[in-house]
Motif scaffolding. Sequence first.
Motif, mmCIF file in Angstrom:
data_model
loop_
_atom_site.group_PDB
_atom_site.id
_atom_site.type_symbol
_atom_site.label_atom_id
_atom_site.label_comp_id
_atom_site.label_asym_id
_atom_site.label_seq_id
_atom_site.Cartn_x
_atom_site.Cartn_y
_atom_site.Cartn_z
ATOM 1 N N MET A 1 105.617 51.862 19.832
ATOM 2 C CA MET A 1 106.487 52.773 19.122
ATOM 3 C C MET A 1 105.798 53.332 17.876
ATOM 4 O O MET A 1 106.423 53.998 17.084
ATOM 5 N N GLY A 2 104.551 52.994 17.684
ATOM 6 C CA GLY A 2 103.838 53.546 16.552
ATOM 7 C C GLY A 2 103.970 52.749 15.277
ATOM 8 O O GLY A 2 103.659 53.245 14.199
ATOM 9 N N VAL A 3 104.424 51.499 15.373
ATOM 10 C CA VAL A 3 104.582 50.656 14.189
ATOM 11 C C VAL A 3 103.579 49.517 14.276
ATOM 12 O O VAL A 3 103.447 48.871 15.309
ATOM 13 N N ASP A 4 102.857 49.275 13.187
ATOM 14 C CA ASP A 4 101.927 48.155 13.108
ATOM 15 C C ASP A 4 102.468 47.149 12.099
ATOM 16 O O ASP A 4 102.951 47.535 11.037
ATOM 17 N N PHE A 5 102.382 45.863 12.433
ATOM 18 C CA PHE A 5 102.764 44.797 11.512
ATOM 19 C C PHE A 5 101.499 44.115 11.026
ATOM 20 O O PHE A 5 100.679 43.662 11.831
ATOM 21 N N GLU A 6 101.328 44.061 9.741
ATOM 22 C CA GLU A 6 100.194 43.376 9.133
ATOM 23 C C GLU A 6 100.762 42.203 8.348
ATOM 24 O O GLU A 6 101.583 42.393 7.455
ATOM 25 N N THR A 7 100.344 41.002 8.688
ATOM 26 C CA THR A 7 100.846 39.815 7.996
ATOM 27 C C THR A 7 99.734 39.193 7.160
ATOM 28 O O THR A 7 98.544 39.488 7.362
ATOM 29 N N ASN A 8 100.119 38.327 6.257
ATOM 30 C CA ASN A 8 99.177 37.613 5.398
ATOM 31 C C ASN A 8 98.260 38.556 4.627
ATOM 32 O O ASN A 8 97.062 38.317 4.496
ATOM 33 N N ILE A 9 98.862 39.628 4.152
ATOM 34 C CA ILE A 9 98.132 40.618 3.360
ATOM 35 C C ILE A 9 98.678 40.570 1.940
ATOM 36 O O ILE A 9 99.879 40.518 1.733
ATOM 37 N N ILE A 10 97.796 40.571 0.975
ATOM 38 C CA ILE A 10 98.220 40.643 -0.418
ATOM 39 C C ILE A 10 97.959 42.067 -0.886
ATOM 40 O O ILE A 10 96.809 42.457 -1.111
ATOM 41 N N ILE A 11 99.052 42.847 -0.979
ATOM 42 C CA ILE A 11 98.917 44.236 -1.399
ATOM 43 C C ILE A 11 98.405 44.251 -2.834
ATOM 44 O O ILE A 11 98.950 43.601 -3.714
ATOM 45 N N GLY A 12 97.338 44.996 -3.033
ATOM 46 C CA GLY A 12 96.707 45.055 -4.346
ATOM 47 C C GLY A 12 95.445 44.221 -4.405
ATOM 48 O O GLY A 12 94.599 44.442 -5.263
ATOM 49 N N LYS A 13 95.330 43.253 -3.489
ATOM 50 C CA LYS A 13 94.114 42.421 -3.454
ATOM 51 C C LYS A 13 93.403 42.583 -2.113
ATOM 52 O O LYS A 13 92.239 42.946 -2.068
ATOM 53 N N THR A 14 94.106 42.267 -1.015
ATOM 54 C CA THR A 14 93.490 42.420 0.305
ATOM 55 C C THR A 14 93.357 43.901 0.652
ATOM 56 O O THR A 14 92.311 44.348 1.115
ATOM 57 N N LEU A 15 94.418 44.621 0.466
ATOM 58 C CA LEU A 15 94.470 46.066 0.704
ATOM 59 C C LEU A 15 95.317 46.703 -0.381
ATOM 60 O O LEU A 15 96.211 46.064 -0.927
ATOM 61 N N THR A 16 95.056 47.962 -0.634
ATOM 62 C CA THR A 16 95.937 48.701 -1.539
ATOM 63 C C THR A 16 96.756 49.684 -0.701
ATOM 64 O O THR A 16 96.376 50.019 0.433
ATOM 65 N N ILE A 17 97.843 50.146 -1.272
ATOM 66 C CA ILE A 17 98.651 51.154 -0.570
ATOM 67 C C ILE A 17 97.825 52.414 -0.367
ATOM 68 O O ILE A 17 97.888 53.045 0.694
ATOM 69 N N ASP A 18 97.024 52.780 -1.359
ATOM 70 C CA ASP A 18 96.159 53.960 -1.221
ATOM 71 C C ASP A 18 95.223 53.817 -0.022
ATOM 72 O O ASP A 18 94.995 54.773 0.726
#
Length: 112
Positions: A1-18
């Motif tokens: 359906m075009g949705v990806d679930f990413e778990t165990n991610i620390i937004i700002g450290k592992t990945l940023t929203i940008d």
Amino acid sequence: MGVDFETNIIIGKTLTIDELIEDGYEAVFIGTGAGLPRFMNIPGENLGGVYSANEFLTRVNLMKAYLPDSATPIHRGKRVVVVGGGNVAMDAARCAMRLGADEVTIVYRRSA
């Protein structure tokens, strides 16, 4: 359906929203879950049958405390009071109803 679930991610450290937007994502939903419970430090809050919503929901939803042979049984009250508001309080109230409570009251004071 075009949705990806990413778990165990620390937004700002592992990945940023940008970085997610740069990778082609058009929208980002951050489901942080419930935070730590806030106790009121009042007499009786440590009595049997009194739970933080976090403990209650964890026991019910993850530990299957509703089963008769559960290693972590939950007290099933007929008259239940949920102190607090928000999604966690509403979830706790609905779980209490599903567990057979005759009456659930939500007590919530919104600060000015």
